[in-house]
Each structure stands twice: as C-alpha cells, then as structure tokens.
Scaffold this motif. Sequence first.
Motif, PDB file in Angstrom:
ATOM      1  N   SER A 203       0.853  -1.183   0.000  1.00  0.00           N
ATOM      2  CA  SER A 203       0.000   0.000   0.000  1.00  0.00           C
ATOM      3  C   SER A 203       0.887   1.229   0.000  1.00  0.00           C
ATOM      4  CB  SER A 203      -0.916   0.022   1.231  1.00  0.00           C
ATOM      5  OG  SER A 203      -0.236   0.534   2.362  1.00  0.00           O
ATOM      6  N   VAL A 204       0.268   2.373  -0.110  1.00  0.00           N
ATOM      7  CA  VAL A 204       1.030   3.616  -0.060  1.00  0.00           C
ATOM      8  C   VAL A 204       1.580   3.836   1.351  1.00  0.00           C
ATOM      9  CG1 VAL A 204      -0.871   5.184   0.470  1.00  0.00           C
ATOM     10  CG2 VAL A 204       1.043   5.994  -0.910  1.00  0.00           C
ATOM     11  N   TYR A 205       1.095   3.072   2.315  1.00  0.00           N
ATOM     12  CA  TYR A 205       1.572   3.161   3.700  1.00  0.00           C
ATOM     13  C   TYR A 205       2.587   2.064   4.028  1.00  0.00           C
ATOM     14  CZ  TYR A 205      -2.352   6.320   3.939  1.00  0.00           C
ATOM     15  OH  TYR A 205      -3.207   7.354   3.691  1.00  0.00           O
TER      16      TYR A 205
ATOM     17  N   CYS B 282       8.166  -1.638   5.592  1.00  0.00           N
ATOM     18  CA  CYS B 282       7.508  -1.407   6.881  1.00  0.00           C
ATOM     19  C   CYS B 282       6.153  -0.732   6.680  1.00  0.00           C
ATOM     20  CB  CYS B 282       8.382  -0.507   7.758  1.00  0.00           C
ATOM     21  SG  CYS B 282       9.982  -1.244   8.118  1.00  0.00           S
ATOM     22  N   ASP B 283       5.161  -1.196   7.415  1.00  0.00           N
ATOM     23  CA  ASP B 283       3.842  -0.565   7.392  1.00  0.00           C
ATOM     24  C   ASP B 283       3.837   0.602   8.374  1.00  0.00           C
ATOM     25  OD1 ASP B 283       2.727  -2.359   5.532  1.00  0.00           O
ATOM     26  OD2 ASP B 283       2.300  -3.806   7.113  1.00  0.00           O
TER      27      ASP B 283
ATOM     28  N   GLU C 229      -1.032   8.840   9.904  1.00  0.00           N
ATOM     29  CA  GLU C 229      -0.558   9.877  10.826  1.00  0.00           C
ATOM     30  C   GLU C 229       0.963  10.008  10.770  1.00  0.00           C
ATOM     31  OE1 GLU C 229      -4.525   8.537  11.850  1.00  0.00           O
ATOM     32  OE2 GLU C 229      -2.681   7.365  11.735  1.00  0.00           O
ATOM     33  N   GLN C 230       1.660   8.868  10.629  1.00  0.00           N
ATOM     34  CA  GLN C 230       3.118   8.909  10.530  1.00  0.00           C
ATOM     35  C   GLN C 230       3.542   9.625   9.256  1.00  0.00           C
ATOM     36  OE1 GLN C 230       5.795   7.861  12.755  1.00  0.00           O
ATOM     37  NE2 GLN C 230       6.599   9.328  11.278  1.00  0.00           N
ATOM     38  N   VAL C 231       2.845   9.335   8.165  1.00  0.00           N
ATOM     39  CA  VAL C 231       3.166  10.014   6.906  1.00  0.00           C
ATOM     40  C   VAL C 231       2.954  11.519   7.060  1.00  0.00           C
ATOM     41  CG1 VAL C 231       2.564  10.253   4.459  1.00  0.00           C
ATOM     42  CG2 VAL C 231       2.645   7.971   5.508  1.00  0.00           C
ATOM     43  N   ALA C 232       1.864  11.893   7.724  1.00  0.00           N
ATOM     44  CA  ALA C 232       1.586  13.323   7.951  1.00  0.00           C
ATOM     45  C   ALA C 232       2.686  13.953   8.807  1.00  0.00           C
ATOM     46  CB  ALA C 232       0.227  13.502   8.608  1.00  0.00           C
TER      47      ALA C 232
END
Length: 181
Positions: A109-111, A141-142, A146-149
């Motif tokens: 996924s994108v995450y 890693c998944d 919120e982490q991406v933000a």
Amino acid sequence: ARPKILDGKKLNCETLAALKPQVVFANAMFHKGEKEHIERAGLKVFATKGETFEQSFRTVRLIGQILGCENKAREYIDDCIRLLKIAEERTKDIPDNQRLRVMFAGPKSVYTVASGEMLQTEILRRAGAVNVAQGLKGFWCDVSPEQVALWNPDVIFLGSSMGTYDVEKVLHNPQFMTVKA
C-alpha cells in the motif's frame, strides 16, 4: 500474449513451470513456501539479495557466472559505479537541511515504506535526498497515515504497487489532500 506469472501478489507456479526455465532468479526475501513450490515443480531457484549496492553487484556477478556472461556483468557494474560517482559528485555539497525529504512507498500500500535497511535509502542518499523512513528497520515497513503526515515528505515515490494502488488512487485519497486556508 505474455504468460501471466504473477496474478496480483500471487505467483502462478504452473504457468512458470510451463515456460521450462533453466533457472529462476528470485529475491531472497521471497516467500519460502513459494520457493519450495517452484523447486517441487522441478525448477532451480537462485535466491538473490540486493539491499545495498555491494550486494547488488555481487548478485550481478553471480548471475553473470550462471548465464556465462561475466564480461557483460562486469561492464554493467562498471557503468553503475561510474554513474554513482557522478551522482555523488553532483549532490555532495547539498546541505542536509536543503535535501528533499522523500518517502518511497512499496508493494502492499502507499503506507508500506522502504526502511533505512533497504537499497532505496542508499539510492535516495546518493541522489541528494533523505528517506523520511530511514530510521525504520526491516523490509517494507507498514506505517500509519498519521506517521506520513508527521514526516510530511516533499516527494512520495510510488514503487511497485502490484495493482494495489496507483497515482489516481493516491491523489484522490482524502488523507493526502492538503487543506487550503
């Protein structure tokens, strides 16, 4: 039409076996059960690892030996080393605080992101960027939205999604929409 060896993320071992390859090259992170399934079909599997440039070059040398084209493998590696030196020379003077902060998304996924232990981190560094996920360990890693933000990367590379997402899905994902004041 080309035979479809991968159906989404699932390997079609029967289609692969029907091609009667002399050898199958697979990532060492390849699922052990699928590797054994291919071997039971009578195929030879050569597992490779390439999470650093040195590992990648070692793999190219071994593939060159197996295929009987050591000279071509050496030429390829020499070209890669030459290009890496050019990239490093061009990016060496970029101050840390001016390097692009990049997230490299992966197959699930994108995450799913490339960690600091993966080749993508070294590629980004040599290109003058910083992998925002370089502190993570492991293989793809998944992370949470919120982490991406929190990372707030300047650039997101969409890697091999194997059909799970594409540019349009990401661009229309409300979690990636910027709020305009």
